[in-house]
Design an enzyme around this catalytic site. Structure first.
Site, short mmCIF file in Angstrom:
data_model
loop_
_atom_site.label_atom_id
_atom_site.label_comp_id
_atom_site.label_asym_id
_atom_site.label_seq_id
_atom_site.Cartn_x
_atom_site.Cartn_y
_atom_site.Cartn_z
N TYR A 131 55.30 32.34 29.48
CA TYR A 131 55.42 32.16 28.03
C TYR A 131 54.82 30.83 27.58
O TYR A 131 53.92 30.79 26.72
CB TYR A 131 56.90 32.26 27.66
CG TYR A 131 57.26 31.82 26.26
CD1 TYR A 131 56.64 32.36 25.15
CD2 TYR A 131 58.26 30.87 26.06
CE1 TYR A 131 56.99 31.97 23.86
CE2 TYR A 131 58.64 30.47 24.79
CZ TYR A 131 58.00 31.02 23.69
OH TYR A 131 58.35 30.61 22.43
N ASP B 147 49.35 31.49 38.91
CA ASP B 147 50.65 32.11 38.71
C ASP B 147 50.88 33.18 39.77
O ASP B 147 49.96 33.93 40.11
CB ASP B 147 50.73 32.74 37.31
CG ASP B 147 52.14 32.92 36.80
OD1 ASP B 147 52.91 33.65 37.44
OD2 ASP B 147 52.47 32.33 35.75
N GLY C 275 55.64 35.77 35.06
CA GLY C 275 54.47 35.78 34.18
C GLY C 275 53.84 37.15 34.12
O GLY C 275 54.11 38.02 34.95
N ASP D 135 51.10 31.56 44.92
CA ASP D 135 52.39 30.89 44.79
C ASP D 135 52.23 29.38 44.78
O ASP D 135 51.40 28.83 45.50
CB ASP D 135 53.32 31.31 45.93
CG ASP D 135 54.78 31.02 45.61
OD1 ASP D 135 55.20 29.85 45.82
OD2 ASP D 135 55.49 31.93 45.16
N SER E 227 61.78 18.58 31.09
CA SER E 227 62.83 19.15 30.24
C SER E 227 63.76 18.06 29.74
O SER E 227 64.05 17.09 30.46
CB SER E 227 63.65 20.17 31.04
OG SER E 227 64.82 20.56 30.34
N TYR F 182 69.15 22.76 37.48
CA TYR F 182 67.87 22.79 36.77
C TYR F 182 67.49 21.40 36.27
O TYR F 182 66.39 20.90 36.54
CB TYR F 182 67.93 23.78 35.61
CG TYR F 182 66.74 23.67 34.68
CD1 TYR F 182 65.50 24.13 35.09
CD2 TYR F 182 66.86 23.10 33.42
CE1 TYR F 182 64.39 24.02 34.25
CE2 TYR F 182 65.78 22.99 32.58
CZ TYR F 182 64.54 23.45 32.99
OH TYR F 182 63.46 23.33 32.16
N LYS G 117 64.39 18.90 37.68
CA LYS G 117 63.32 18.37 36.83
C LYS G 117 63.25 16.84 36.95
O LYS G 117 62.15 16.26 36.98
CB LYS G 117 63.55 18.78 35.38
CG LYS G 117 63.22 20.23 35.08
CD LYS G 117 61.73 20.49 35.17
CE LYS G 117 61.36 21.87 34.68
NZ LYS G 117 59.90 22.10 34.70
N LEU H 187 67.74 31.75 23.73
CA LEU H 187 68.44 32.10 22.51
C LEU H 187 67.73 33.17 21.68
O LEU H 187 68.34 34.19 21.31
CB LEU H 187 68.64 30.84 21.65
CG LEU H 187 69.30 31.09 20.28
CD1 LEU H 187 70.72 31.59 20.45
CD2 LEU H 187 69.28 29.82 19.44
#
Length: 325
Positions: free
Chosen positions: A12, A32, A37, A52, A118, A142, A146, A193
């Site tokens: 995305y 990718d 994806g 990979d 992030s 997560y 990061k 969301l």
């Protein structure tokens, strides 16, 4: 014209970055493994390497074959909630994957790196507006992964400073990425969301709001949402700066500085979709702060960062790109 490798380039965010690179006059190579994806997301004019991120030889070969001057690293496991269930997988993809990439870049002599990080590295900050100086206290594997990846990049910059191919790098931190560009690449995550609420509305069920008694203008939590096109353009501006040898900060926040409430999001979704169900208001979720947004002042100064989309246009572009049925 210089070539850039985009890891996760069929995803995305990555596919939007690939499109932005092409529009800016760069060559783009999407790298990718297509685990999440989609091949059709890679725009025409870009090359796709299906491999990979953990395959050092494959990454090195892609960088050398296509003469890439830099990498925009978007590949990774991006689900904060799910990372609590799968911490080893999260660290493997996000930390080991970054280490593999850095090894491959060193082997290929590729000098420039833009890391898609992030704002999850901040955890739940004590301040309503997060700056780059806000203490990092991640609260999920997560967010931790990061932050560790940022440390790896920092250390590689230091380690290669006096070498023949010193690494120049910057990391971009952001909260919630939404919307879609003209390419109709949509958010495929069932955990994010917008797709989650769209799916709920299409089932004829009400959206859920967790608490409406916060100290905010409408009582619901305020969060930072940025459009994926604005985000992709910031990645390209960072790549351009590194390609031109301009110095950049180690990290930048990509934020609106203002934020949008959950109620405003739900109202915009009802307006755009025409599905007029009344949201269901439940109790607060433990640990949810009233307001968290990120300041984007440094990115505005150095990366031409600006948020150009209203919340309705964010919702509209996301809704138009979502597949039906």
């Amino acid at each position: 014209m210089t070539a850039w490798l985009v890891t996760g380039g069929a995803g995305y965010i990555g596919a939007h970055v690939v499109s932005a690179l092409l529009e800016a006059g760069f060559e783009a190579v999407a790298y990718d493994n297509l685990s999440t994806g989609k091949r059709r997301f890679v725009p025409g004019g870009a090359r796709l390497v299906e491999a990979d991120i953990l395959d050092t030889d494959a990454v090195t070969a892609a960088l050398r074959t296509h003469g890439c001057v830099g990498v925009i690293h978007c590949a990774g496991y991006k689900y904060a909630g799910e990372s609590v269930k799968y911490p080893t997988h999260t660290y493997l993809q996000n930390v080991s994957g970054t280490a593999t990439l850095l090894e491959a870049m060193a082997a290929a002599g590729t000098r420039n790196l833009v890391f898609s990080s992030s704002a999850g590295v901040y955890g739940t900050p004590d301040t309503e507006v997060v700056t780059e100086d806000t203490e990092c206290r991640p609260e999920s594997p997560y967010g931790e992964s990061k932050l560790v990846a940022e440390w790896l990049i920092r250390d590689q910059v230091t380690a290669t400073a006096s070498s023949d191919a010193p690494l120049a790098a910057t990391s971009l931190r952001y909260f919630n990425v939404v919307g879609s560009g003209p390419s109709q690449v949509y958010d495929v995550s069932p955990h994010n969301l917008f797709p989650k609420v769209f799916a709920t509305l299409m089932r004829g069920e009400p959206a859920r709001i967790n608490g409406d008694d916060y100290a905010t203008p409408d009582g619901t939590c305020v969060r930072d949402y940025v459009h994926v096109v604005d985000l992709a353009n910031a990645h390209v501006e960072a790549a351009r700066a590194l390609d031109e040898g301009r110095p950049l900060e180690p990290v930048y926040n990509l934020g609106s500085g203002a934020g949008t409430s959950v109620r405003e999001i739900v109202d915009a979704m009802r307006d755009v979709t025409g599905i007029a169900t009344e949201p269901l208001v439940g109790p607060r979720r433990p640990g949810d702060p009233a307001r968290i947004v990120a300041a984007g002042d440094l990115a505005a100064r150095d990366l031409a960062w600006e948020t150009r989309f209203t919340i309705h246009s964010m919702v509209r572009t996301a809704w138009e790109a979502m597949p039906r049925g």
